[in-house]
Write a protein that holds these residues in place. Structure first.
Motif, PDB file in Angstrom:
ATOM      1  N   ILE A 130      11.378   7.248 -10.964  1.00 23.54           N
ATOM      2  CA  ILE A 130      10.414   6.878  -9.935  1.00 23.54           C
ATOM      3  C   ILE A 130       9.288   7.899  -9.888  1.00 23.54           C
ATOM      4  CG2 ILE A 130      10.078   6.434  -7.471  1.00 23.54           C
ATOM      5  CD1 ILE A 130      11.808   4.366  -8.896  1.00 23.54           C
ATOM      6  N   ILE A 131       8.068   7.386  -9.927  1.00 23.95           N
ATOM      7  CA  ILE A 131       6.878   8.245  -9.870  1.00 23.95           C
ATOM      8  C   ILE A 131       5.994   7.793  -8.713  1.00 23.95           C
ATOM      9  CG2 ILE A 131       6.944   8.740 -12.352  1.00 23.95           C
ATOM     10  CD1 ILE A 131       4.628   6.647 -12.623  1.00 23.95           C
ATOM     11  N   GLY A 132       5.013   8.611  -8.382  1.00 23.45           N
ATOM     12  CA  GLY A 132       4.060   8.250  -7.345  1.00 23.45           C
ATOM     13  C   GLY A 132       3.127   7.157  -7.841  1.00 23.45           C
ATOM     14  N   SER A 133       2.464   6.473  -6.917  1.00 24.46           N
ATOM     15  CA  SER A 133       1.554   5.385  -7.304  1.00 24.46           C
ATOM     16  C   SER A 133       0.366   5.909  -8.110  1.00 24.46           C
ATOM     17  CB  SER A 133       1.084   4.612  -6.071  1.00 24.46           C
ATOM     18  OG  SER A 133       0.458   5.485  -5.170  1.00 24.46           O
ATOM     19  N   SER A 134       0.098   7.210  -8.020  1.00 17.07           N
ATOM     20  CA  SER A 134      -0.987   7.815  -8.805  1.00 17.07           C
ATOM     21  C   SER A 134      -0.570   8.033 -10.259  1.00 17.07           C
ATOM     22  CB  SER A 134      -1.372   9.165  -8.194  1.00 17.07           C
ATOM     23  OG  SER A 134      -0.296  10.079  -8.328  1.00 17.07           O
ATOM     24  N   GLY A 135       0.722   7.824 -10.541  1.00 12.79           N
ATOM     25  CA  GLY A 135       1.237   8.048 -11.888  1.00 12.79           C
ATOM     26  C   GLY A 135       1.789   9.449 -12.088  1.00 12.79           C
ATOM     27  N   LYS A 136       1.737  10.271 -11.045  1.00 13.58           N
ATOM     28  CA  LYS A 136       2.242  11.645 -11.153  1.00 13.58           C
ATOM     29  C   LYS A 136       3.703  11.723 -10.742  1.00 13.58           C
ATOM     30  CE  LYS A 136      -2.144  13.891 -10.525  1.00 13.58           C
ATOM     31  NZ  LYS A 136      -2.894  14.929  -9.843  1.00 13.58           N
ATOM     32  N   LEU A 137       4.372  12.725 -11.296  1.00 12.95           N
ATOM     33  CA  LEU A 137       5.756  12.976 -10.906  1.00 12.95           C
ATOM     34  C   LEU A 137       5.777  13.481  -9.474  1.00 12.95           C
ATOM     35  CD1 LEU A 137       7.316  14.787 -14.004  1.00 12.95           C
ATOM     36  CD2 LEU A 137       7.267  12.360 -13.480  1.00 12.95           C
ATOM     37  N   THR A 138       6.702  12.965  -8.708  1.00 10.48           N
ATOM     38  CA  THR A 138       6.884  13.426  -7.334  1.00 10.48           C
ATOM     39  C   THR A 138       8.350  13.706  -7.119  1.00 10.48           C
ATOM     40  OG1 THR A 138       7.126  11.157  -6.537  1.00 10.48           O
ATOM     41  CG2 THR A 138       4.921  12.092  -6.450  1.00 10.48           C
ATOM     42  N   GLY A 139       8.669  14.442  -6.091  1.00 11.61           N
ATOM     43  CA  GLY A 139       9.996  14.871  -5.705  1.00 11.61           C
ATOM     44  C   GLY A 139      11.196  14.456  -6.537  1.00 11.61           C
ATOM     45  N   TYR A 140      12.066  15.401  -6.738  1.00 12.64           N
ATOM     46  CA  TYR A 140      13.349  15.164  -7.391  1.00 12.64           C
ATOM     47  C   TYR A 140      14.282  16.275  -6.925  1.00 12.64           C
ATOM     48  CZ  TYR A 140      16.782  14.112 -11.041  1.00 12.64           C
ATOM     49  OH  TYR A 140      17.936  13.771 -11.714  1.00 12.64           O
ATOM     50  N   ALA A 141      15.435  15.899  -6.408  1.00 15.65           N
ATOM     51  CA  ALA A 141      16.367  16.885  -5.846  1.00 15.65           C
ATOM     52  C   ALA A 141      16.739  17.964  -6.862  1.00 15.65           C
ATOM     53  CB  ALA A 141      17.619  16.190  -5.313  1.00 15.65           C
ATOM     54  N   GLY A 142      16.794  17.620  -8.122  1.00 15.32           N
ATOM     55  CA  GLY A 142      17.148  18.586  -9.162  1.00 15.32           C
ATOM     56  C   GLY A 142      15.969  19.422  -9.632  1.00 15.32           C
ATOM     57  N   GLY A 143      14.780  19.162  -9.095  1.00 13.39           N
ATOM     58  CA  GLY A 143      13.571  19.876  -9.512  1.00 13.39           C
ATOM     59  C   GLY A 143      12.715  19.011 -10.422  1.00 13.39           C
ATOM     60  N   LEU A 144      11.402  19.107 -10.246  1.00 15.38           N
ATOM     61  CA  LEU A 144      10.493  18.281 -11.048  1.00 15.38           C
ATOM     62  C   LEU A 144      10.616  18.556 -12.541  1.00 15.38           C
ATOM     63  CD1 LEU A 144       7.186  18.086  -8.981  1.00 15.38           C
ATOM     64  CD2 LEU A 144       8.905  16.312  -9.350  1.00 15.38           C
ATOM     65  N   TRP A 145      10.928  19.789 -12.905  1.00 16.80           N
ATOM     66  CA  TRP A 145      11.057  20.102 -14.332  1.00 16.80           C
ATOM     67  C   TRP A 145      12.220  19.317 -14.949  1.00 16.80           C
ATOM     68  CZ3 TRP A 145      15.288  22.423 -16.661  1.00 16.80           C
ATOM     69  CH2 TRP A 145      16.231  22.996 -15.804  1.00 16.80           C
ATOM     70  N   ARG A 146      13.286  19.087 -14.179  1.00 17.19           N
ATOM     71  CA  ARG A 146      14.409  18.290 -14.688  1.00 17.19           C
ATOM     72  C   ARG A 146      14.012  16.822 -14.787  1.00 17.19           C
ATOM     73  NH1 ARG A 146      18.255  21.718 -11.333  1.00 17.19           N
ATOM     74  NH2 ARG A 146      19.344  22.979 -12.893  1.00 17.19           N
ATOM     75  N   LYS A 147      13.287  16.349 -13.801  1.00 16.66           N
ATOM     76  CA  LYS A 147      12.823  14.965 -13.812  1.00 16.66           C
ATOM     77  C   LYS A 147      11.976  14.722 -15.064  1.00 16.66           C
ATOM     78  CE  LYS A 147      10.580  11.655 -10.744  1.00 16.66           C
ATOM     79  NZ  LYS A 147      10.249  11.415  -9.348  1.00 16.66           N
ATOM     80  N   GLU A 148      11.053  15.630 -15.330  1.00 13.57           N
ATOM     81  CA  GLU A 148      10.208  15.502 -16.516  1.00 13.57           C
ATOM     82  C   GLU A 148      11.054  15.543 -17.788  1.00 13.57           C
ATOM     83  OE1 GLU A 148       6.148  17.369 -18.438  1.00 13.57           O
ATOM     84  OE2 GLU A 148       7.165  18.485 -16.855  1.00 13.57           O
TER      85      GLU A 148
END
Length: 162
Positions: A130-148
């Motif tokens: 799940i990403i923001g409507s702008s196309g940017k990564l947003t919140g992740y409990a494990g940290g954005l670096w893990r989401k990426e």
């Protein structure tokens, strides 16, 4: 109350704590190294071992869907969001707005984000997609670096299997 069991999986992006009963998995969350307790494998129920093995297959690029039994605990709204998250295909992304539309409540974008943040079944219920409507990564409990990392991992597996 049902007894809980814990097993730890050391992934390429940190340790994952798996919690479940003898029948289902209830939580898969990243944890700090200092929280790890060693348990004997013979005390560990098969469902936790299966979860561990499937996470290992996922991180090794051999699994795109999870088949072990799990259950999530939450409000009816949260469960509707988590059920919608399960429909996001491997290596694809969706926005909070997409999920709000999918559950039939287009104005619930913030509530979807809140429900997403309460997901205790990381990776299996793919809130990392799940990403923001702008196309940017947003919140992740494990940290954005893990989401990426997770998103890049899935894209690389798809690309290499073409």
């Amino acid at each position: 109350m049902t007894r809980s069991y814990t097993l730890y999986y050391r992934s390429p992006i940190g340790t994952i704590e798996i919690i479940g009963s003898t029948k289902v998995i209830r939580s898969i969350m990243f944890c700090e190294e200092g929280e790890i307790e060693n348990l004997q494998m013979m005390e560990t129920p098969m469902v936790l071992i299966e979860c561990y093995n499937q996470l290992n297959e996922y991180f090794n690029g051999h699994r795109k869907q999870f088949t072990f039994p799990y259950e999530f605990e939450g409000t009816p709204f949260q469960k509707s969001v988590w059920n919608a998250l399960e429909k996001i295909p491997y290596a694809k992304i969706a926005s909070y707005k997409d999920i709000a539309s999918l559950i039939g409540n287009e104005n619930a974008i913030r509530a979807v984000g809140n429900a997403n943040s309460k997901n205790k079944l990381s990776i299996v219920i793919p809130c990392h997609r799940i990403i923001g409507s702008s196309g940017k990564l947003t919140g992740y409990a494990g940290g954005l670096w893990r989401k990426e990392w997770l998103l890049q991992h899935e894209k690389a597996i798809i690309k290499n299997n073409l």
